[in-house]
Design a protein around this motif. Structure first.
Motif, PDB file in Angstrom:
ATOM      1  N   ARG A  22       0.845  -1.196   0.000  1.00 45.43           N
ATOM      2  CA  ARG A  22       0.000   0.000   0.000  1.00 45.43           C
ATOM      3  C   ARG A  22       0.885   1.253   0.000  1.00 45.43           C
ATOM      4  N   GLN A  23       1.986   1.182   0.742  1.00 42.28           N
ATOM      5  CA  GLN A  23       2.921   2.306   0.783  1.00 42.28           C
ATOM      6  C   GLN A  23       3.429   2.611  -0.632  1.00 42.28           C
ATOM      7  N   ARG A  24       3.728   1.560  -1.370  1.00 39.78           N
ATOM      8  CA  ARG A  24       4.249   1.719  -2.732  1.00 39.78           C
ATOM      9  C   ARG A  24       3.181   2.313  -3.640  1.00 39.78           C
ATOM     10  N   THR A  25       1.938   1.861  -3.478  1.00 45.36           N
ATOM     11  CA  THR A  25       0.854   2.380  -4.315  1.00 45.36           C
ATOM     12  C   THR A  25       0.636   3.865  -4.056  1.00 45.36           C
ATOM     13  N   ASP A  42      -5.547   2.468  -5.053  1.00 43.81           N
ATOM     14  CA  ASP A  42      -5.408   2.229  -3.620  1.00 43.81           C
ATOM     15  C   ASP A  42      -5.744   0.768  -3.341  1.00 43.81           C
ATOM     16  N   ILE A  43      -5.321   0.305  -2.169  1.00 41.13           N
ATOM     17  CA  ILE A  43      -5.581  -1.078  -1.766  1.00 41.13           C
ATOM     18  C   ILE A  43      -6.627  -1.072  -0.674  1.00 41.13           C
ATOM     19  N   ASN A  44      -7.658  -1.906  -0.818  1.00 41.63           N
ATOM     20  CA  ASN A  44      -8.609  -2.108   0.274  1.00 41.63           C
ATOM     21  C   ASN A  44      -7.957  -3.076   1.244  1.00 41.63           C
ATOM     22  N   PHE A  45      -7.421  -2.523   2.342  1.00 43.79           N
ATOM     23  CA  PHE A  45      -6.560  -3.328   3.213  1.00 43.79           C
ATOM     24  C   PHE A  45      -7.318  -4.476   3.860  1.00 43.79           C
ATOM     25  N   THR A  46      -8.550  -4.200   4.318  1.00 43.33           N
ATOM     26  CA  THR A  46      -9.313  -5.244   5.008  1.00 43.33           C
ATOM     27  C   THR A  46      -9.510  -6.462   4.109  1.00 43.33           C
ATOM     28  N   GLN A  47      -9.991  -6.187   2.884  1.00 47.13           N
ATOM     29  CA  GLN A  47     -10.235  -7.306   1.973  1.00 47.13           C
ATOM     30  C   GLN A  47      -8.943  -8.015   1.615  1.00 47.13           C
ATOM     31  N   ALA A  48      -7.900  -7.225   1.379  1.00 49.59           N
ATOM     32  CA  ALA A  48      -6.629  -7.824   0.952  1.00 49.59           C
ATOM     33  C   ALA A  48      -6.058  -8.708   2.058  1.00 49.59           C
ATOM     34  N   LEU A  49      -6.163  -8.225   3.314  1.00 47.87           N
ATOM     35  CA  LEU A  49      -5.614  -9.024   4.423  1.00 47.87           C
ATOM     36  C   LEU A  49      -6.444 -10.282   4.628  1.00 47.87           C
ATOM     37  N   ARG A  50      -7.773 -10.151   4.457  1.00 48.80           N
ATOM     38  CA  ARG A  50      -8.620 -11.320   4.589  1.00 48.80           C
ATOM     39  C   ARG A  50      -8.261 -12.352   3.523  1.00 48.80           C
ATOM     40  N   ALA A  51      -8.039 -11.853   2.308  1.00 48.65           N
ATOM     41  CA  ALA A  51      -7.675 -12.776   1.228  1.00 48.65           C
ATOM     42  C   ALA A  51      -6.320 -13.415   1.502  1.00 48.65           C
ATOM     43  N   ALA A  52      -5.383 -12.598   2.027  1.00 50.10           N
ATOM     44  CA  ALA A  52      -4.027 -13.115   2.227  1.00 50.10           C
ATOM     45  C   ALA A  52      -3.981 -14.131   3.362  1.00 50.10           C
ATOM     46  N   TYR A  96      -9.648   1.787  -7.356  1.00 48.92           N
ATOM     47  CA  TYR A  96      -9.369   3.136  -7.820  1.00 48.92           C
ATOM     48  C   TYR A  96      -9.828   4.122  -6.758  1.00 48.92           C
ATOM     49  N   THR A  97      -9.088   5.198  -6.586  1.00 45.78           N
ATOM     50  CA  THR A  97      -9.513   6.196  -5.605  1.00 45.78           C
ATOM     51  C   THR A  97     -10.685   6.992  -6.170  1.00 45.78           C
ATOM     52  N   VAL A  98     -11.540   7.467  -5.269  1.00 46.50           N
ATOM     53  CA  VAL A  98     -12.691   8.261  -5.685  1.00 46.50           C
ATOM     54  C   VAL A  98     -12.243   9.711  -5.843  1.00 46.50           C
ATOM     55  N   SER A 103     -10.864  17.644 -12.197  1.00 43.24           N
ATOM     56  CA  SER A 103      -9.811  18.500 -12.734  1.00 43.24           C
ATOM     57  C   SER A 103      -9.821  18.411 -14.256  1.00 43.24           C
ATOM     58  N   LEU A 104      -9.340  19.454 -14.892  1.00 42.95           N
ATOM     59  CA  LEU A 104      -9.418  19.544 -16.354  1.00 42.95           C
ATOM     60  C   LEU A 104      -8.533  18.505 -17.032  1.00 42.95           C
ATOM     61  N   ASP A 105      -7.433  18.096 -16.385  1.00 43.47           N
ATOM     62  CA  ASP A 105      -6.531  17.146 -17.041  1.00 43.47           C
ATOM     63  C   ASP A 105      -6.866  15.699 -16.684  1.00 43.47           C
ATOM     64  N   ASN A 106      -8.044  15.451 -16.079  1.00 36.10           N
ATOM     65  CA  ASN A 106      -8.515  14.091 -15.769  1.00 36.10           C
ATOM     66  C   ASN A 106      -7.628  13.356 -14.790  1.00 36.10           C
ATOM     67  N   ASN A 107      -6.881  14.079 -13.970  1.00 36.79           N
ATOM     68  CA  ASN A 107      -6.090  13.440 -12.922  1.00 36.79           C
ATOM     69  C   ASN A 107      -6.970  13.307 -11.684  1.00 36.79           C
ATOM     70  N   THR A 108      -7.034  12.091 -11.112  1.00 34.23           N
ATOM     71  CA  THR A 108      -7.959  11.891  -9.985  1.00 34.23           C
ATOM     72  C   THR A 108      -7.258  11.897  -8.637  1.00 34.23           C
ATOM     73  N   VAL A 109      -5.961  12.251  -8.589  1.00 36.95           N
ATOM     74  CA  VAL A 109      -5.227  12.202  -7.328  1.00 36.95           C
ATOM     75  C   VAL A 109      -5.546  13.440  -6.494  1.00 36.95           C
ATOM     76  N   ASP A 110      -5.963  13.205  -5.241  1.00 38.46           N
ATOM     77  CA  ASP A 110      -6.129  14.297  -4.281  1.00 38.46           C
ATOM     78  C   ASP A 110      -4.888  14.271  -3.390  1.00 38.46           C
ATOM     79  N   LEU A 111      -4.006  15.248  -3.591  1.00 38.56           N
ATOM     80  CA  LEU A 111      -2.687  15.173  -2.952  1.00 38.56           C
ATOM     81  C   LEU A 111      -2.780  15.205  -1.429  1.00 38.56           C
ATOM     82  N   ASP A 112      -3.706  16.016  -0.893  1.00 36.59           N
ATOM     83  CA  ASP A 112      -3.840  16.089   0.572  1.00 36.59           C
ATOM     84  C   ASP A 112      -4.260  14.745   1.145  1.00 36.59           C
ATOM     85  N   ARG A 113      -5.226  14.121   0.482  1.00 36.39           N
ATOM     86  CA  ARG A 113      -5.693  12.834   0.974  1.00 36.39           C
ATOM     87  C   ARG A 113      -4.596  11.780   0.865  1.00 36.39           C
ATOM     88  N   GLU A 114      -3.850  11.829  -0.240  1.00 37.36           N
ATOM     89  CA  GLU A 114      -2.789  10.834  -0.412  1.00 37.36           C
ATOM     90  C   GLU A 114      -1.713  10.994   0.653  1.00 37.36           C
TER      91      GLU A 114
END
Lengths: 146, 134
Positions: A22-25, A42-52, A96-98, A103-114
């Motif tokens: 998740r850190q890498r993502t 982004d990684i859904n940690f709960t589901q991923a840990l349950r699967a792992a 995918y993050t919500v 934004s006009l360039d179709n970038n969906t990253v919210d830097l503060d949230r990240e």
């Protein structure tokens, strides 16, 4: 006997691997904060840990495998369609993050949230590390009996 | 070790942002230039970022795919006494917009700082992982 001692270590070990992923993502998201058209992941940690951790017990893994193959095709003669992402070891783990603000360039990253996610993940990674260290110390003192 | 690729990802981003900062510097330096290297007025340059796959799955770095020149017409100033004035007495300056370049510069430096911070955190975590069990 011995697997009872290492069971908890296995759990925290897989949690640590997922936290590192998740850190890498999130690092990829922050690196691409200015790239036009980039879609945040982004990684859904709960589901991923349950699967792992669920996949360590053999019976549940085989049950999951049989349901997924029967669901992907309506008839046995149909070709099985892979629902997993290409070259992904754990299917469906990455989402995918919500987008919060369009934004006009179709970038969906919210830097503060990240950045908040990055710090949060850092703290949780360190917590998992401490759990592992504590477990190792407990087991060592149990073995030495002093 | 999957966390090591954070250094590749953030490193590529830092390198791309510093290239962006370099372009801003050359644009700002030429904001009042009348003639560029080819004898015509200097044209503002902008970097184009592109996502780049980095080895492991879903690990995305950045690279500068192209440097584009702006096609906005240059600023024309009436100054007949200027040596490079045309027949009507107009001098064509570069088409650099200083305000846009300053905004670009602040954005680039913020992104640079963010990625450096990411690398520092990853380094701390890796060092702590190395000490596991001690």
């Amino acid at each position: 006997m011995l697997d009872k001692m290492t069971n908890r270590l296995d759990f925290h070990g897989s949690a640590l691997v997922l936290r590192a992923e998740r850190q890498r993502t999130i690092a990829s998201n922050i690196a691409n904060a200015d790239t036009p058209g980039y879609v945040g992941r982004d990684i859904n940690f709960t589901q991923a840990l349950r699967a792992a951790t669920g996949s360590t017990s053999g019976d549940r893994l085989s049950a999951q495998g049989s349901t997924s193959t029967s669901r992907s095709t309506a008839d046995q003669r149909h070709m099985a369609i892979s629902t997993t992402l290409p070259s992904s070891s754990n299917p469906g783990k990455l989402g995918y993050t919500v987008q919060t603000q369009p934004s006009l360039d179709n970038n969906t990253v919210d830097l503060d949230r990240e950045r908040a996610n990055f710090v949060d993940n850092t703290v949780r990674y360190e917590a998992t590390l401490r759990f592992i260290n504590g477990n190792a110390k407990t087991m060592l003192s149990a073995i030495q009996g002093q | 070790m999957s966390m090591f690729s954070i250094f590749n990802v953030s490193g590529s981003a830092v390198s791309a942002q510093s290239q962006r900062l370099n372009t801003v510097a050359s644009n700002l330096a030429n904001v009042d230039a009348v003639a560029g290297p080819d004898g015509k007025a200097y044209k503002a340059r902008q970097v184009v970022f592109q996502t780049e796959k980095m080895g492991a799955e879903h690990t995305a770095g950045v690279r500068v795919s192209a440097i584009k020149e702006s096609d906005v017409p240059g600023r024309r100033v009436h100054d007949p006494s200027h040596p490079s004035a045309d027949e009507q007495g107009y001098v064509t300056h570069s088409n650099v917009n200083a305000v846009e370049e300053m905004v670009n510069m602040i954005s680039a430096s913020r992104s640079y700082q963010n990625n450096i911070e990411v690398m520092n955190t990853a380094k701390t975590l890796l060092l702590k992982t190395l000490q596991m069990g001690q």
